[in-house]
Design an enzyme around this catalytic site. Structure first.
Site: not given
Ligand code: ADP
Ligand code: MG
Ligand code: ZN
Length: 628
Positions: A215-216, A434
């Protein structure tokens, strides 16, 4: 990549000590300065002064710590001459002055001593500030802020060209996120193109994803691609120290940013300031954080379109905990999912990081990627580094495949403690689980559309996940929709039952949530025919704390309590049957989707929609016969 304070080197300690010594010397000197430089008034010996007092010649006296100034009596109106003397420790002086009727006071008139005042009060603090600032400038990563500006943001500014420029080429495995952020780069590069036709430039983009997924890195890449300054600050830095500081930091940060617009403000750990206000109200709230949050909202509302282009990027791994005010239009209305990479993503990330090391000829990055499901970008970067360290330790000239094999074991061992990687059998179970959620979710209402299924673990607890995005904001749900949600929650476990004929511990969170929901239907929403429209829950806290079985109920009779239990059980069991029935009737599809999921690890978008549209609804009569 995080910027840490550099340890102060001994050289700077020495300089600081010298500065300290100098300032101390100044302080000492000050005590003697008036004696040395008593310039303005005529200096006289103390004995003369006492004599003049005794003779009644003195009119007024001003007793200072370092100097006594006095005025003689005069007949005419012209200003009396002023004399100065150096005081001697004399306890009798006030008594004497009083006796002689002399007017006296304890502070010297400042106009006569401006020089000494300046020296003793201004310079030493200045020196200390100087030292402090010196260290801030050394260790704090720069910035024009001074030591006294506690409220100033400590945002670090990266300017283009400084440190190696980061671009999208440095980020891999998060293609969707990159696609969305390319648009932000366009906004920053040519804002006029958008504002000209009246388009509103987004102000806030929330990067959501587990730690270490880049993200950074992405935020820096956006700044790098657009060639704009990058201000970064972490949410936790806002909420330290003193009350009220956080909000003034936010204000200052945006002031700085606006001056440098177009630019990017990156707020890491947004959840540290942006936690939902209602959710912690129970614990008495946190004024400081709330003020900081409010200031952030004000700032974001403040810069309107046409204004300087400041785009706020923020990162969080817990979007669900954020205050809804942050997510409103005009604030962080865009969310970009930055998820753990899939197989080909991992290979691409490995390629990026492998450029920094010397690779042997036998290294097969694809094979390494295959062996590292669940690894985030940061884990892969770490893996490459570990392998290089091992190669060096083994006295090799380049990194070999066996170094990678050993490094994987090490990194996995580290990650296993955080329960993020799983073996083949687990992977298979998670895949069916899932798909079970997704297929039941596709047929029932109240869930929103299933957008993504993944067996790449996300967060700390979940093994795989099924992502459902609501198609619209929902505030009211009807009974059918709630029952649909419960069935979907049980879909995972139902699939395990059908395929493996056994159940694992993986579904415990699903069951907890399903039970909570059913319990709320009965005790809070009055949806039970047996119990009627009565609320059996105490107050509101149970809803906020949402810890299921522990919900404090209203004091109810034993009979009612039993009735509640049996109603909750009925709801959950019906939903379970419904889920089982849907999956049994679509058994082939379940196999097909699960097999595909095991291969690609993620299925999403159109591909997923078309697969799920093949789920056949259950004929009503069959469902009834099973339920009975
Ligand atoms: P986050 O902010 O999501 O916690 P970071 O951006 O701080 O993660 O990632 C830490 C480091 O891990 C990066 O500096 C980079 O070296 C590596 N990394 C993480 N994700 C990626 C990615 N998608 N592509 C390439 N490198 C990555
Ligand atoms: Mg980060
Ligand atoms: Zn589940």
């Amino acid at each position: 990549m995080a910027i840490k304070e550099q340890p102060k080197s001994p050289r700077f300690r020495i300089i600081a000590n010298i500065l300290l010594a100098v300032s101390g010397l100044f302080l000492l000197l000050n005590l003697f300065l008036p004696g040395l430089f008593a310039s303005g008034p005529t200096g006289v010996p103390y004995s003369l002064f006492i004599h003049q007092v005794q003779e009644g010649e003195v009119n007024r006296v001003s007793v200072g710590q370092n100097q006594i100034l006095y005025e003689l009596k005069t007949e005419n109106t012209e200003p009396a001459p002023v004399f100065a003397t150096t005081p001697i420790f004399d306890l009798e002086l006030p008594k004497l002055l009083e006796e002689k009727g002399v007017e006296f006071a304890a502070t010297p008139p400042p106009k006569n001593t401006w020089f000494t005042t300046l020296l003793s009060w201004v310079i030493p603090p200045l020196i200390f500030i100087g030292i402090w600032q010196f260290f801030l400038a050394r260790g704090g990563g720069g910035g024009p802020q001074g030591a006294l500006s506690i409220g100033k943001s400590k945002a670090k500014v990266y300017v283009e060209g400084e440190s190696a420029k980061i671009t999208f080429a440095d980020v891999a495995g998060v293609e969707e996120a990159k696609t969305e952020l390319v648009e932000i780069v366009d906004f920053l590069k040519t804002p006029a193109r958008f504002t000209q036709i009246g388009a509103r430039i987004p102000k806030g983009v929330l990067l959501v994803g587990p730690p270490g997924t880049g993200k950074t890195l992405l935020a820096k890449a956006v700044a790098g691609e657009a060639g704009v300054p990058f201000f970064s600050i972490s949410g936790s830095e806002f909420v330290e120290l003193f009350v009220g500081v956080g909000s003034s930091r936010v204000r200052d940060l945006f002031e700085q940013a606006k001056k440098q617009a177009p630019c990017i403000v990156f707020i890491d750990e947004l959840d540290a300031i942006g936690k939902s206000r209602s959710s912690n109200g129970f614990y008495g709230g946190n004024d400081e954080r709330e003020q900081t949050l409010n200031q952030l909202l004000t700032e974001m509302d403040g810069f309107a379109a046409g204004d300087a282009t400041v785009i706020v990027l923020a990162a969080t791994n817990r979007p669900e905990s954020l205050d809804s005010a942050l997510l409103r239009p005009g604030r962080f209305d865009r969310q970009v999912l930055v998820d753990r990479p899939d197989l080909s993503g991992r290979e691409a990330i490995l390629k990026i990081h492998a450029q920094k090391v010397k690779l042997g000829d036998d290294v097969d990055l694809r094979a390494i990627a295959t062996r590292t499901p669940g690894f985030a970008g940061a884990d892969l970067a770490n893996l490459v580094n570990e392998a290089a360290l091992l190669a060096a330790r083994n006295m090799r000239q380049s990194v070999a495949q066996e170094d990678f094999a050993e490094a994987i074991e090490r990194v996995v061992a580290g990650l296993e403690k955080k329960s993020r990687v799983m073996n083949e059998t687990e992977k298979k179970i998670v895949a069916y689980h899932e798909v079970g959620h997704a297929m039941v979710g596709a047929l029932t209402t109240g869930n929103g559309r299933v957008e993504k299924i993944s067996i790449i673990p996300r967060g700390m607890a979940a093994l795989g996940y099924t992502l459902q995005l609501p198609t619209e904001d929902r505030f009211l749900m009807n009974e059918d929709e709630l029952r649909g949600q419960i069935a979907t929650l049980l879909g995972g476990r139902s699939a395990e039952e059908i395929v493996f004929n056994s159940i694992t511990t993986g579904a415990s969170n699903d069951l907890q949530r399903a039970t909570d929901l059913a319990e709320r239907m009965v005790t809070a929403y009055g949806m039970s025919k047996v119990l009627g429209p009565l609320a059996y829950q105490q107050g509101q806290q149970a809803m906020f704390l949402g810890n299921g079985g522990a919900n404090p109920r209203r004091a109810v009779s034993e009979d009612t309590s039993k009735a509640i239990d049996s109603e909750v059980k009925e709801i959950v069991e019906t939903a379970h049957e419904q889920a089982l029935e849907i999956l049994r009737q679509n058994r082939d599809l379940l196999e097909a989707i699960a097999t595909q999921l095991l291969e690609t690890e993620v299925i999403e978008g159109e591909k997923l929609h078309s697969l799920l549209s093949q789920v056949k609804p259950v004929a009503k009569t069959t469902a009834d016969s099973v339920a009975s």
